[in-house]
Design a protein around this motif. Structure first.
Motif, short mmCIF file in Angstrom:
data_model
loop_
_atom_site.label_atom_id
_atom_site.label_comp_id
_atom_site.label_asym_id
_atom_site.label_seq_id
_atom_site.Cartn_x
_atom_site.Cartn_y
_atom_site.Cartn_z
N ASN A 181 -6.66 -4.19 1.83
CA ASN A 181 -7.64 -4.92 1.02
C ASN A 181 -8.38 -4.02 0.05
O ASN A 181 -8.66 -4.42 -1.09
CB ASN A 181 -8.64 -5.65 1.91
CG ASN A 181 -8.07 -6.89 2.55
OD1 ASN A 181 -7.17 -7.52 2.01
ND2 ASN A 181 -8.56 -7.23 3.72
N ALA A 182 -8.71 -2.81 0.47
CA ALA A 182 -9.41 -1.87 -0.40
C ALA A 182 -8.51 -1.37 -1.53
O ALA A 182 -8.98 -1.12 -2.65
CB ALA A 182 -9.95 -0.70 0.41
N PHE A 183 -7.23 -1.26 -1.26
CA PHE A 183 -6.27 -0.72 -2.22
C PHE A 183 -5.66 -1.81 -3.09
O PHE A 183 -5.41 -1.60 -4.28
CB PHE A 183 -5.17 -0.01 -1.42
CG PHE A 183 -4.15 0.73 -2.24
CD1 PHE A 183 -4.45 1.97 -2.76
CD2 PHE A 183 -2.88 0.21 -2.44
CE1 PHE A 183 -3.50 2.67 -3.49
CE2 PHE A 183 -1.93 0.90 -3.16
CZ PHE A 183 -2.24 2.14 -3.69
N ASN A 184 -5.40 -2.96 -2.49
CA ASN A 184 -4.67 -4.05 -3.13
C ASN A 184 -5.27 -5.38 -2.67
O ASN A 184 -4.68 -6.10 -1.87
CB ASN A 184 -3.18 -3.94 -2.74
CG ASN A 184 -2.31 -5.00 -3.34
OD1 ASN A 184 -2.73 -5.80 -4.17
ND2 ASN A 184 -1.06 -5.03 -2.89
N PRO A 185 -6.48 -5.71 -3.16
CA PRO A 185 -7.21 -6.86 -2.61
C PRO A 185 -6.52 -8.21 -2.77
O PRO A 185 -6.80 -9.13 -2.00
CB PRO A 185 -8.54 -6.83 -3.38
CG PRO A 185 -8.37 -5.89 -4.51
CD PRO A 185 -7.22 -5.00 -4.20
N LYS A 217 -7.72 -3.03 11.00
CA LYS A 217 -8.03 -1.82 10.24
C LYS A 217 -6.98 -1.58 9.14
O LYS A 217 -7.32 -1.18 8.02
CB LYS A 217 -8.11 -0.62 11.19
CG LYS A 217 -8.76 0.59 10.59
CD LYS A 217 -9.06 1.62 11.65
CE LYS A 217 -9.69 2.85 11.03
NZ LYS A 217 -10.00 3.88 12.02
N TYR A 263 0.85 -1.19 0.00
CA TYR A 263 0.00 0.00 0.00
C TYR A 263 0.88 1.24 0.00
O TYR A 263 1.96 1.24 0.59
CB TYR A 263 -0.87 0.00 1.27
CG TYR A 263 -1.67 1.26 1.46
CD1 TYR A 263 -2.91 1.39 0.86
CD2 TYR A 263 -1.18 2.31 2.22
CE1 TYR A 263 -3.65 2.56 1.02
CE2 TYR A 263 -1.92 3.47 2.38
CZ TYR A 263 -3.15 3.59 1.78
OH TYR A 263 -3.88 4.74 1.93
N ALA A 293 -7.75 -3.95 6.35
CA ALA A 293 -8.89 -3.48 5.55
C ALA A 293 -8.45 -2.38 4.58
O ALA A 293 -8.92 -2.34 3.43
CB ALA A 293 -10.00 -2.98 6.47
N LEU A 294 -7.56 -1.51 5.01
CA LEU A 294 -7.03 -0.47 4.13
C LEU A 294 -6.28 -1.10 2.95
O LEU A 294 -6.50 -0.72 1.80
CB LEU A 294 -6.09 0.45 4.92
CG LEU A 294 -5.44 1.59 4.14
CD1 LEU A 294 -6.48 2.62 3.71
CD2 LEU A 294 -4.36 2.25 4.99
#
Length: 96
Positions: free
Chosen positions: A80-84, A74, A50, A77-78
């Protein structure tokens, strides 16, 4: 300025940092991989998961402190949203 998160091959450890030159910093992390006296060497954290761009050093440092205060869940999750896929980001080929 960049805020970035690295992990190790088993994805068990996260490293957060700030830099003005992300390519250079990633090289430094990979070069220090064997240095057990440094966090990135001890935990083998040299895989970019990330990053975000900040306007200046003050903003980047504040964001780094904010992220360091987050729970692992958390931070995950950050990422995952950027680089799943949690594949290491290659800045030369990554389309984001």
């Amino acid at each position: 300025m960049y805020v970035y998160i690295l992990t190790n091959p088993t994805k068990t450890t996260l490293y957060l940092g700030v830099t003005s030159d992300l390519n250079r910093r990633l090289y430094e992390h990979s070069s220090g991989r064997g240095d057990a006296n440094k966090f990135s060497g001890k935990y083998q954290t040299d895989l970019l998961m990330y990053f975000e761009i900040c306007l200046d050093a003050t903003q980047a440092i504040a964001r780094e402190k904010q992220l360091k205060g987050w729970t692992r869940r958390k931070k995950d999750a950050l990422i995952n949203a950027f680089n799943p896929t949690w594949e290491a980001i290659d800045l030369e080929t990554w389309a984001g």
